[in-house]
Design an enzyme around this catalytic site. Structure first.
Site, PDB file in Angstrom:
ATOM      1  N   LYS A   3     -52.305  19.374 -82.133  1.00 64.12           N
ATOM      2  CA  LYS A   3     -53.227  20.485 -81.544  1.00 64.12           C
ATOM      3  C   LYS A   3     -52.579  21.865 -81.415  1.00 64.12           C
ATOM      4  CE  LYS A   3     -56.132  17.192 -79.280  1.00 64.12           C
ATOM      5  NZ  LYS A   3     -56.926  16.822 -78.050  1.00 64.12           N
ATOM      6  N   TYR A  43     -65.636  17.157 -83.586  1.00 65.07           N
ATOM      7  CA  TYR A  43     -65.936  16.685 -82.153  1.00 65.07           C
ATOM      8  C   TYR A  43     -67.131  16.487 -81.945  1.00 65.07           C
ATOM      9  CZ  TYR A  43     -60.911  17.152 -80.801  1.00 65.07           C
ATOM     10  OH  TYR A  43     -59.509  16.920 -80.974  1.00 65.07           O
ATOM     11  N   ASN A 106     -53.678  18.588 -74.575  1.00 63.29           N
ATOM     12  CA  ASN A 106     -52.764  17.504 -74.848  1.00 63.29           C
ATOM     13  C   ASN A 106     -52.066  17.248 -75.766  1.00 63.29           C
ATOM     14  OD1 ASN A 106     -55.116  16.726 -76.220  1.00 63.29           O
ATOM     15  ND2 ASN A 106     -55.707  15.229 -74.975  1.00 63.29           N
ATOM     16  N   HIS A 109     -54.027  14.519 -81.056  1.00 64.78           N
ATOM     17  CA  HIS A 109     -55.089  13.912 -81.342  1.00 64.78           C
ATOM     18  C   HIS A 109     -54.836  12.665 -82.150  1.00 64.78           C
ATOM     19  CE1 HIS A 109     -59.201  12.511 -82.480  1.00 64.78           C
ATOM     20  NE2 HIS A 109     -58.952  12.483 -83.570  1.00 64.78           N
ATOM     21  N   GLU A 120     -61.995  10.653 -90.266  1.00 66.10           N
ATOM     22  CA  GLU A 120     -61.187  11.814 -89.961  1.00 66.10           C
ATOM     23  C   GLU A 120     -60.311  12.074 -91.039  1.00 66.10           C
ATOM     24  OE1 GLU A 120     -59.949  11.092 -86.059  1.00 66.10           O
ATOM     25  OE2 GLU A 120     -61.768  11.509 -85.232  1.00 66.10           O
TER      26      GLU A 120
HETATM   27  P1  GDP Z   1     -58.549  11.098 -76.445  1.00 64.08           P
HETATM   28  O1  GDP Z   1     -59.232  10.124 -77.434  1.00 64.08           O
HETATM   29  O2  GDP Z   1     -57.759  10.896 -75.667  1.00 64.08           O
HETATM   30  O3  GDP Z   1     -58.367  12.222 -77.303  1.00 64.08           O
HETATM   31  O4  GDP Z   1     -59.870  11.660 -75.636  1.00 64.08           O
HETATM   32  P2  GDP Z   1     -61.458  11.921 -75.891  1.00 64.08           P
HETATM   33  O5  GDP Z   1     -61.859  11.473 -77.265  1.00 64.08           O
HETATM   34  O6  GDP Z   1     -62.123  11.249 -74.703  1.00 64.08           O
HETATM   35  O7  GDP Z   1     -61.630  13.572 -75.711  1.00 64.08           O
HETATM   36  C1  GDP Z   1     -61.129  14.560 -76.886  1.00 64.08           C
HETATM   37  C2  GDP Z   1     -60.561  15.541 -76.450  1.00 64.08           C
HETATM   38  O8  GDP Z   1     -61.321  16.358 -75.487  1.00 64.08           O
HETATM   39  C3  GDP Z   1     -59.207  15.234 -75.608  1.00 64.08           C
HETATM   40  O9  GDP Z   1     -58.143  14.913 -76.355  1.00 64.08           O
HETATM   41  C4  GDP Z   1     -58.850  16.450 -74.863  1.00 64.08           C
HETATM   42  O10 GDP Z   1     -58.578  17.624 -75.549  1.00 64.08           O
HETATM   43  C5  GDP Z   1     -60.738  17.108 -74.477  1.00 64.08           C
HETATM   44  N1  GDP Z   1     -61.058  16.259 -73.185  1.00 64.08           N
HETATM   45  C6  GDP Z   1     -61.379  14.934 -72.760  1.00 64.08           C
HETATM   46  N2  GDP Z   1     -61.856  14.944 -71.589  1.00 64.08           N
HETATM   47  C7  GDP Z   1     -61.697  16.171 -71.176  1.00 64.08           C
HETATM   48  C8  GDP Z   1     -61.777  16.690 -69.845  1.00 64.08           C
HETATM   49  O11 GDP Z   1     -62.268  15.901 -68.863  1.00 64.08           O
HETATM   50  N3  GDP Z   1     -61.803  17.957 -69.664  1.00 64.08           N
HETATM   51  C9  GDP Z   1     -61.195  18.891 -70.703  1.00 64.08           C
HETATM   52  N4  GDP Z   1     -61.296  20.226 -70.353  1.00 64.08           N
HETATM   53  N5  GDP Z   1     -61.147  18.420 -71.934  1.00 64.08           N
HETATM   54  C10 GDP Z   1     -61.296  17.084 -72.014  1.00 64.08           C
END
Ligand code: GDP
Length: 131
Positions: A3, A43, A106, A109, A120
């Site tokens: 990222k 997304y 973070n 991805h 993807e």
């Molecule tokens: P992943 O599968 O671990 O990447 O998590 P998700 O699919 O739930 O979310 C996609 C991405 O959205 C995450 O990798 C983060 O960059 C972002 N994200 C997820 N949860 C949060 C949150 O609670 N707050 C914020 N600011 N970003 C989030």
């Protein structure tokens, strides 16, 4: 995907090294910046979540590295390898613990299912870009 936060901090090399150490091989790779529309599309599944706008803004804010990785059980193993979404909760030694900043920024991805890995991969790469 590596990222924009990790790219701007100079972590492309260290993250690719960890990925290689983890036994993943690279089938395709590109260094690009997502447009706002591309980040929205990538997304789209999260569009009703409160963090969606910020996520789209962040993911289109600078270049990323997109990869297709290969390994036995790659999707599940990569998810375990990168650690929890929130770097603070990610296990010691995981990519997100080592290189992530916060729950949004973070570092990486990883696809969450074999089906999404196909979708993807097709989002980023043609068949001629895979080896
Ligand atoms: P992943 O599968 O671990 O990447 O998590 P998700 O699919 O739930 O979310 C996609 C991405 O959205 C995450 O990798 C983060 O960059 C972002 N994200 C997820 N949860 C949060 C949150 O609670 N707050 C914020 N600011 N970003 C989030």
């Amino acid at each position: 995907m590596i990222k924009p936060d990790a790219v701007s901090k100079g972590f492309i090399g260290p993250i690719l090294s960890k990925i290689a150490e983890g036994g993943f091989s690279i089938k395709a790779m590109k260094y690009i910046q997502l447009s706002r529309g591309q980040a929205e599309a990538f997304y789209a599944v999260h569009h009703s979540r409160p963090f969606y706008e910020g996520l789209v803004e962040f993911m289109s804010s600078g270049p990323i590295v997109a990869c297709i990785l290969a390994k036995e059980n790659a999707v599940e193993d990569f998810r375990a390898f990168i650690g929890s979404t929130d770097p603070e909760k990610a296990h010691e030694g995981s990519i997100r613990k080592l290189f992530g900043t916060n729950i949004q920024r973070n570092a990486v991805h990883g696809s969450d299912s074999d089906e999404n890995a196909v979708v993807e991969s097709n989002f980023f790469f043609s068949q001629f870009e895979r080896f």
